[in-house]
Design a protein around this motif. Structure first.
Motif, PDB file in Angstrom:
ATOM      1  N   HIS A  69       9.000  -3.299  17.112  1.00 50.99           N
ATOM      2  CA  HIS A  69      10.269  -3.930  16.737  1.00 50.99           C
ATOM      3  C   HIS A  69      10.102  -4.777  15.490  1.00 50.99           C
ATOM      4  N   ARG A  70       8.930  -5.426  15.388  1.00 51.55           N
ATOM      5  CA  ARG A  70       8.684  -6.237  14.196  1.00 51.55           C
ATOM      6  C   ARG A  70       8.505  -5.355  12.964  1.00 51.55           C
ATOM      7  N   ASP A  71       7.776  -4.232  13.132  1.00 50.65           N
ATOM      8  CA  ASP A  71       7.461  -3.393  11.984  1.00 50.65           C
ATOM      9  C   ASP A  71       8.523  -2.349  11.697  1.00 50.65           C
TER      10      ASP A  71
ATOM     11  N   LEU B 276      14.155 -12.408   6.923  1.00 51.20           N
ATOM     12  CA  LEU B 276      14.700 -11.425   7.852  1.00 51.20           C
ATOM     13  C   LEU B 276      16.217 -11.538   7.940  1.00 51.20           C
TER      14      LEU B 276
ATOM     15  N   HIS C 234       6.910  -5.146  20.765  1.00 51.16           N
ATOM     16  CA  HIS C 234       7.088  -6.258  19.826  1.00 51.16           C
ATOM     17  C   HIS C 234       6.633  -5.841  18.427  1.00 51.16           C
ATOM     18  N   GLU C 235       5.451  -5.239  18.367  1.00 51.54           N
ATOM     19  CA  GLU C 235       4.942  -4.828  17.057  1.00 51.54           C
ATOM     20  C   GLU C 235       5.843  -3.769  16.433  1.00 51.54           C
TER      21      GLU C 235
ATOM     22  N   LYS D  38       6.866 -13.701   5.237  1.00 50.36           N
ATOM     23  CA  LYS D  38       7.782 -12.552   5.229  1.00 50.36           C
ATOM     24  C   LYS D  38       8.315 -12.209   3.845  1.00 50.36           C
TER      25      LYS D  38
ATOM     26  N   SER E 186      13.039  -5.717  11.049  1.00 50.66           N
ATOM     27  CA  SER E 186      11.780  -5.566  10.323  1.00 50.66           C
ATOM     28  C   SER E 186      12.062  -5.158   8.885  1.00 50.66           C
TER      29      SER E 186
END
Length: 1230
Positions: A582-584, A688, A579-580, A609, A589
């Motif tokens: 994919h988020r970062d 995003l 998750h991190e 964001k 991201s």
């Protein structure tokens, strides 16, 4: 390198810097090369690594010229310098970098060769693995196809043959497994520095499955052979045992007949002989007891294997016959013993037998006690069960003896008379006969009762112990099955876990797939929680029932619980890491945008964001990208462009190029918007979503224009621009319509295609658009020049006048269609004129005109060409035209034609005809027939309010862009008042002096280097803006008061002069006397009176204009007050009013000069052409009323709102300037 040497040989600094840069790059390349790990056995991963390797080799090859240049520079330095130390250092460094270059080259070649070999070996291993898995699968299918059924003599050989054939196949297939193992071993040995977990895991699984199949086949073959041997021997053994039983029965019958003869007890010798024969018989019976039990057990096994067949029934009958004969034989043996023991010393033997039985029973009770407690695992309890089954067999074997002895004792006590007992029982002392008989009876009865009681007790304990064993077996078997099942599932999950690659080694595009796989695994493993709880409950039940689990079981339970918890933790950690990541780092991201800035800048993200930027050098933060800030600063160079429409268009063109939107076609933009399903125009987009759509757009542009598009930089800057335009409050959301409007407005497409697309976005499904929807579109469009501070020149931020203008053009229809909208847009309405001008600016960039500028003498003219339609052969380049420069004898209000492409001969002839026609027109004609290059609309202060579209959230205070807009508004007003081409008495150069001064003042206020004078926060910006506005307002008011006093003094002077001359009031025109010869004095008086009457008419006209303007101000103030008092009330659209001539004229010059446009190579006349409205001449008020109305219209009271006071002062300034113009004209006339 010593600093003294650098001072002595300055060229060494450049050499040292280049050497350091190349050395660092080689070191970095070597580290990256060593840190690369590939998944052995994964062809896709290996191929990707080979591609990366080729890219690294390509980069390395591209650096070779740099090495050669460095070597050449070193050789030149050595030739030029005589310093031996410098020559030594240069030589050493060149040798070092050459060695490093060779080492990196060797590493690259070795790694490339290793990857190619790995690809080859992995391909071979995968092929062998597939073959091994295929044979393993075939063997598993055959094993699973085995059916457990009747094991008859006909079936057993077939099953044995089938099993042996499979064993033979396994020996043949062993080659495939061995090949796969050898190749896997080679991969594990040769590529141990890379990731070999996949190969290791798959090989272990194949070998484990193959071993289990081998074991199962071997066990089945042995079991079938054992069953076959058993089936072959059992009939013979059974017949042999039955024959022995027949012989033993015959012997027992003979002995039984002998024991029943009369007077047998008196023949002691015969009794002893019979007893000996009985003992021999009993010995044979005991010797055949094991044979009997084996036959019975094997017969039951065979019967169960023959379940459901006729052979099973026949076998069961023979077994029943054998059991019956065996039981009868044992009973006969015991009866024979009973009769033989009925001799003279029978009671003593009976007494001894009872004692022996009692001791045996007690021993068995002790043995049974020693079997406790219940074992803690299934094998131990199974062993206890086998021991107890043997124990029960002993009890079953001893049961007839005990029953016979007890029966004998009962019969003996019943049949023997007391007299017989007296003789049999001899006491050491003399007792009465009755007492002796009673003692014998009591002794035997007591012993018999004890034996019977202990026997029953032993049987009960044995049955209870068997029950406990059975329960324990059942529970432990369930526990073992549950633990085995859970262990198998956990092992499979752990194999999957072991195959996980580190998150850092995963491809960014595959993060979502890995995340979904891990989530799916978590869903599959969720039921295992019930399995874990089940085995824990089983263990708890066993403990509660008094069964102490063995250390093995306890360790197994603890291990399973620990593995389950660790697996859960590992999965949760994996999900969190993915998750991190994919988020970062994922496609959604913003991590890839971090490369859009360089040190000392850093890109950071706010909680909603929205990106912001940190300058670590100055320790400050800002919303704007550093490159965007530089772009905005560069736009200040365009402030010298006189005309706002061209100034705005040129700024937007520069912005369009910086954002690479000039490369984006309309079709590509539409494809990207459709790909992200952006169809609900009223829906908000978060950061995003904006980034994803922009990334899609710029990725496609990068494929088409690889060297022109930097995707991270373009995405970040375009996002920055969109937020500046539509989300100055940085809430992180803008409407879909706003996003589309911004992108489509600056993309590369035909102008009318843009109009059609934008109209389609706000039109209904029927293709019509109402006022509200059109207002939404125009509101989002006007935000683009507003962000540049140019909105005042395009009618302001209020879009109501433009909407009314459009629907007036459509004859006030409730809805308009696309064709009417396009016709209205072709007139280039004032609020949208910047967009067609942008297209003309873009078209004129590469245009080259074979003409010479009459001002700066540039030839050929690049860009726009402006040809005069008043003078022959008079051309101006765009630089001179935009700056307002003119040649002698030419005025800015003269008609001109604009070309953005080279002219044709037809256009030259047409322009010549127009010049010839204009030669016969006077200056007054051009003053009364101005030509505007756009369709003027009502101003911000006119008309009723409409429903204001819900814009993107704004800041509650004036930000930098609002401040720019304010300054631009002031610039536009100065253009309107000072630079109007209708006023011939003011030079164009003079009209822009104040504009340039104000631009310079604003740029200085933005570009001050002193940190003390630079606003650090929005509050400081407000304070500085407030102070500047106050100071400017005070200066304006002081100037106005001084001018008012001068006007009043001039008015008094004229009035006194008029009274001093004694002129009587002139009659109205109908009462004027006919013209007749008069004295010179009368003629002078009449002329002066005429001049005063004209002066008075002009003042009254100006006063009427100001009074109308004041009414409009009061109307707007009243409407604003109503909106403030009723913020929730809906605004209604009322009827339109005719725009005042002064306003229209002001707007015309601020946006574009009076000229004819040529788009492409076609000339089009100006779209709007209006005559000046003559002021009314029928008023009878005097100059005193003018001043009184001015004072009433602009009260002297000041409010606390500096902005409102500032605008009020501007209105006062315009009114006073009108009066000054009147007075100036009068003095000129005098």
């Amino acid at each position: 390198m010593p600093s003294s040497l650098l001072l002595e040989v300055p060229a060494l600094a450049d050499f040292n810097r280049a050497w350091t840069e190349l050395t660092d790059w080689l070191s970095l390349l070597d580290r990256v090369l060593k840190s690369q790990r590939v998944m052995v056995g994964d062809l896709e991963d290996i191929n990707e690594m080979i591609i990366k390797q080729k890219a690294m080799v390509q980069d390395w090859e591209q650096r070779r010229p740099q090495l050669e240049e460095l070597i050449t520079a070193a050789q030149n330095l050595k030739n030029k310098t005589s310093n031996q130390e410098a020559r030594t250092i240069i030589t050493d460094r060149i040798e070092r970098i050459q060695n490093q270059w060779d080492e990196v080259q060797e590493h690259l070649q070795n790694r490339r060769q290793q990857l190619n070999e790995m690809l080859k070996d992995s391909t071979q291993w995968l092929e062998a693995k597939e073959e091994a898995e295929q044979v393993v699968g075939q063997a598993r299918v055959k094993c699973e196809s085995w059916q457990e059924g009747p094991y008859t003599m006909d079936v057993i050989p077939m099953k044995i043959t089938e099993t042996k054939e499979l064993a033979k196949d396994l020996r043949q297939w062993q080659i495939n497994v061995d090949v796969a193992n050898d190749l896997a071993l080679k991969l594990l040995r040769d590529y141990s520095t890379d990731d070999t977990r996949k190969v290791h895991t798959i090989t272990e699984n194949i070998n484990a499955t193959w071993g289990s199949i081998h074991k199962r086949v071997s066990e089945r073959e042995a079991a079938l052979e054992e069953i076959q041997r058993l089936l072959q021997r059992f009939p013979l053994d059974l017949e042999k045992f039955l024959a022995w039983l027949t012989e033993a029965e015959t012997t027992a019958n003979v002995l039984q007949d002998a024991t029943h003869k009369e007077r047998l007890l008196e023949d002691s010798k015969g009794v002893r002989e019979l007893m000996k024969q009985w003992q021999d018989l009993q010995g044979e019976i005991e010797a055949h007891a094991d044979i009997y039990h084996n036959l019975d057990e094997n017969g039951q096994k065979i019967r169960r294997s023959l379940e459901g067949s006729d052979d099973a029934v026949l076998l069961q009958r023979r077994l029943d016959t054998m059991n019956l004969k065996w039981s009868e034989l044992r009973k006969k043996s015991l009866n024979i013993r009973s009769h033989l023991e009925a001799s003279s010393d029978q009671w003593k033997r009976l007494h001894l037998s009872l004692q022996e039985l009692l001791v045996w029973v007690q021993l068995k009770e002790d043995e049974l006690s020693r079997q406790a407690p219940i074992g803690g695992d299934f094998p131990a309890v199974q062993k206890q069960n086998d021991v107890h089954r043997a124990f029960k067999r002993e009890l079953k074997t001893k049961e007839p003896v005990i029953m016979s002895t007890l029966e004998t004792a009962r019969i003996f006590l019943t049949e023997q008379p007391l007299e017989g007992l007296e003789k049999l029982y001899q006491e050491p002392r003399e007792l009465p006969p009755e007492e002796r008989a009673q003692n014998v009876t009591r002794l035997l009865r007591k012993q018999a009762e004890e034996v019977n009681a202990e026997w029953e007790k032993l049987n009960l304990r044995s049955a209870d112990w068997q029950r406990k064993i059975d329960e324990a077996l059942e529970r432990l078997q369930a526990l073992q099955e549950a633990t085995d099942e859970l262990d198998c599932k956990l092992r499979q999950a752990e194999l999957i876990q072991g195959s996980w690659q580190p998150v850092g080694d995963l491809l960014i595009d595959s993060l979502q797939d890995h995340l979904e796989k891990v989530k799916a695994l978590r869903g599959e493993l969720a039921p295992l929680k019930e399995n874990v709880n089940h085995i824990n409950d089983l263990a708890r039940q066993l403990t509660t029932s008094g069964i102490q689990l063995s250390p093995y079981n306890l360790n197994t339970l603890e291990d399973l619980n620990t593995r389950w918890k660790l697996l859960q933790v590992a999965i949760e950690d994996r999900v969190r890491q993915l998750h991190e990541a994919h988020r970062d780092f994922g496609p959604a991201s913003q991590h890839f945008l971090s490369s859009s800035v360089h040190g000392p800048w850093e890109r950071a993200i706010s909680p909603n964001k929205v990106p912001y930027y940190i300058n670590h050098e100055t320790q400050t933060t800002c919303w704007d990208h550093p490159k965007m800030t530089e772009l905005y600063q560069s736009l200040a160079d365009l402030n010298n462009v006189r005309f706002s429409a061209y100034r705005t268009a040129m700024k937007l063109r520069r912005l369009q190029k910086a954002l690479c939107l000039d490369l984006l076609s309309l079709s590509a933009a539409c494809d990207a918007l459709d790909q992200h399903n952006l169809k609900q125009n009223d829906q908000p987009m978060d950061i995003l979503q904006i980034i994803n759509c922009l990334t899609t757009i710029y990725d496609r542009l990068e494929q088409e224009h690889n060297n022109l598009v930097n995707v991270p930089l373009c995405v970040d800057m375009c996002l920055n621009w969109l937020l500046n335009v539509y989300d100055t409050g940085r809430t992180g959301r803008i409407r879909v319509l706003s996003f589309k409007t911004g992108i489509i407005s600056l993309c590369k497409a035909h102008l009318e295609d843009k109009y059609r697309y934008l109209f389609k976005q706000v039109a209904s499904s029927t293709g019509f658009c109402d006022q509200r929807r059109l207002g939404l579109l125009l509101h989002d469009s006007i935000q683009i020049p507003r962000q540049l501070g140019e909105v005042a020149s395009f009618g302001g931020s209020n879009i109501e006048p433009s909407v009314r203008s459009c629907f007036q053009f459509a004859n006030n229809k409730p809805e308009i269609e696309a064709a009417l909208f396009l016709d209205w847009m072709r007139l280039e309405p004032q609020s949208m004129v910047w967009l067609p001008v942008l297209h003309r600016v873009a078209a004129a960039e590469t245009a080259k005109h074979q003409a010479k500028c009459n001002i700066c003498k540039e030839c050929p003219i690049i860009g726009f060409r402006y040809r005069s339609l008043k003078h022959f052969n008079y051309d101006i380049c765009q630089s001179c035209f935009f700056s307002g420069r003119v040649a002698k004898g030419h005025k800015m209000h003269y008609p001109m034609v604009e070309y953005c492409t080279p002219t044709t001969s037809g256009e030259d002839v047409r322009d010549f005809a127009k010049v010839l026609k204009n030669k016969f027109r006077t200056k007054r004609y051009f003053a009364k027939h101005p030509r505007m290059g756009y369709l003027p609309v009502q101003t911000v202060l006119e008309g009723d309010n409409m429903e204001t579209p819900a814009s993107s959230p704004q800041l509650s205070h004036d930000d930098t862009h609002s401040r720019i807009e304010h300054y631009a508004s002031r610039l536009a007003e100065m253009e309107n008042s000072n630079g109007s081409y209708l006023n011939d008495s003011i030079s164009p150069n003079e009209s822009i002096d104040d504009e340039h001064l104000l631009i310079q003042h604003y740029c200085q206020s933005l570009n001050q280097d002193s940190p003390l004078s630079q606003p650090r926060s929005p509050a400081q910006i407000l304070i500085s803006l407030e102070s500047e506005e106050k100071g400017e307002l005070e200066r304006i008011l002081a100037d106005l008061e001084e001018e008012n006093r001068n006007l009043q003094a001039e008015y008094d002077r004229l009035k006194q002069q008029h009274e001093h001359k004694g002129l009587s009031p002139l009659p109205s025109p109908p009462e004027m006397m006919p013209t007749s010869p008069q004295s010179p004095r009368d003629a002078e008086l009449i002329a002066e009176a005429k001049l005063l009457r004209q002066h008075k008419g002009r003042l009254e006209a100006r006063m009427q204009i100001l009074e109308d303007h004041n009414k409009q101000l009061e109307s707007q103030l009243h409407r604003l007050r109503q909106l403030l008092e009723q913020p929730q009330a809906e605004a209604k659209v009322n009827g339109t009013t005719v725009s005042s001539p002064s306003t229209s004229l002001q707007r015309s010059d601020s946006s574009q000069p009076m000229l004819l446009r040529v788009v492409g190579s076609q000339t089009s006349e100006s779209m709007g052409e209006e005559d000046l409205l003559s002021p009314p001449q029928d008023t009878s008020t005097g100059l005193e009323e003018v001043m009184e109305r001015l004072n009433n219209s602009f009260p002297s009271s000041r409010g606390h709102n500096v902005g409102s006071l500032f605008h009020l002062a501007d209105d006062l300034s315009r009114a006073m300037e009108s009066l000054v113009s009147v007075m100036t004209d009068e003095e000129g006339a005098e």
